[in-house]
Design a protein around this motif. Sequence first.
Motif, short mmCIF file in Angstrom:
data_model
loop_
_atom_site.label_atom_id
_atom_site.label_comp_id
_atom_site.label_asym_id
_atom_site.label_seq_id
_atom_site.Cartn_x
_atom_site.Cartn_y
_atom_site.Cartn_z
N ILE A 43 0.85 -1.08 0.01
CA ILE A 43 -0.01 0.01 0.03
C ILE A 43 0.95 1.19 -0.14
O ILE A 43 0.68 2.14 -0.83
N ALA A 44 2.04 1.27 0.86
CA ALA A 44 2.91 2.29 0.77
C ALA A 44 3.40 2.73 -0.67
O ALA A 44 3.57 4.01 -1.04
N GLU A 128 0.07 8.65 11.20
CA GLU A 128 0.14 7.23 11.55
C GLU A 128 -0.81 6.68 10.55
O GLU A 128 -1.96 6.72 10.98
N VAL A 129 -0.51 5.60 9.93
CA VAL A 129 -1.35 4.63 8.92
C VAL A 129 -1.29 3.30 9.40
O VAL A 129 -0.36 2.81 9.34
N TYR A 130 -2.64 2.93 10.30
CA TYR A 130 -2.31 1.53 10.77
C TYR A 130 -3.07 0.63 9.85
O TYR A 130 -4.29 0.58 9.60
N THR A 174 -6.88 4.44 9.83
CA THR A 174 -6.81 3.00 9.82
C THR A 174 -7.35 2.19 8.49
O THR A 174 -8.47 2.57 7.97
N ILE A 175 -6.68 1.36 7.99
CA ILE A 175 -6.87 0.72 6.65
C ILE A 175 -7.31 -0.73 7.15
O ILE A 175 -6.42 -1.58 7.76
N ALA A 185 -7.75 1.30 -0.48
CA ALA A 185 -6.85 1.72 0.54
C ALA A 185 -6.13 3.17 0.23
O ALA A 185 -6.09 4.01 0.92
N VAL A 186 -5.44 2.85 -1.02
CA VAL A 186 -4.61 4.10 -1.41
C VAL A 186 -5.79 5.49 -1.85
O VAL A 186 -5.48 6.45 -1.30
#
Length: 199
Positions: A43-44, A128-130, A174-175, A185-186
Motif C-alpha cells: 500500500i505504501a 500514523e497509518v495503521y 486505519t486501513i 486503501a490508496v
Amino acid sequence: MTKATNITWHEQTITKEERRAQNGHGSCVLWFTGLSGSGKSTIANAVSAQLFRHSINEYVLDGDNIRHGLNKDLGFSDKDRNENIRRIGEVAKLFVDSGKIVTTAFISPFRAEREQVRKLFAAGEFIEVYIDCPLDECEKRDPKKLYEKARRGEIKEFTGISSPYEHPEHPEITILSEQLSVEEAVNQILQYLRNQKVI
C-alpha cells in the motif's frame, strides 16, 4: 557509543515552507505500521506511485531495504528495534524538511517508539497509518514464509508470534486491509491528504 560534542545546528538558507511553496504541496510522513504480511509495503508503494503520477515529490522508506544499508548493523532485539525506528524517524524528518511526502513501511511494533518519532514532527506532519489485518490472515499471506519459520522456532522475537505488536490507539488513518483492495486503501489515504490540504 560516545556522543558527539562541540556540534552546532546549522540553519538552512531555504526553509521547509519555501520548499513546500515551490512544490505546490505540503510535506509529511505517512508512517505505515502493522504486522508482517498486513500489506504495509504494497500500500505504501501504491500511494507513492499515485503521488508521483500527480507530480508530487515523494519517497518510500521500506523496512527491509533500510536494513540492507543504513540499519544493517541492527538485529531484532527490543533495543535494536527501538534504534531502528529512531533512525528512521530522523531520516523521515529530513525528507519532510526537504518538502517531500515520505511513506515509511515498518512493523514498528511498540507504541512508545512510534510516539517518540511523532514528537520529532510539527503538528500534522506525522500521519500514523495503521494497516489493520488479523494475524491469521497475515499468516495465510506470509509472502516471505516468515511466520512458518517463527512457528518452527527458526526466527526468534518475531512480532505477532514470540514478540508483541502494540496496535495504535489513535492512528490518523486505519486501513482494514483484509476488507479493502489496494486501490481502495490508496484512495482512502489520498482523500485524507486532500482533506488535510497536504495535497
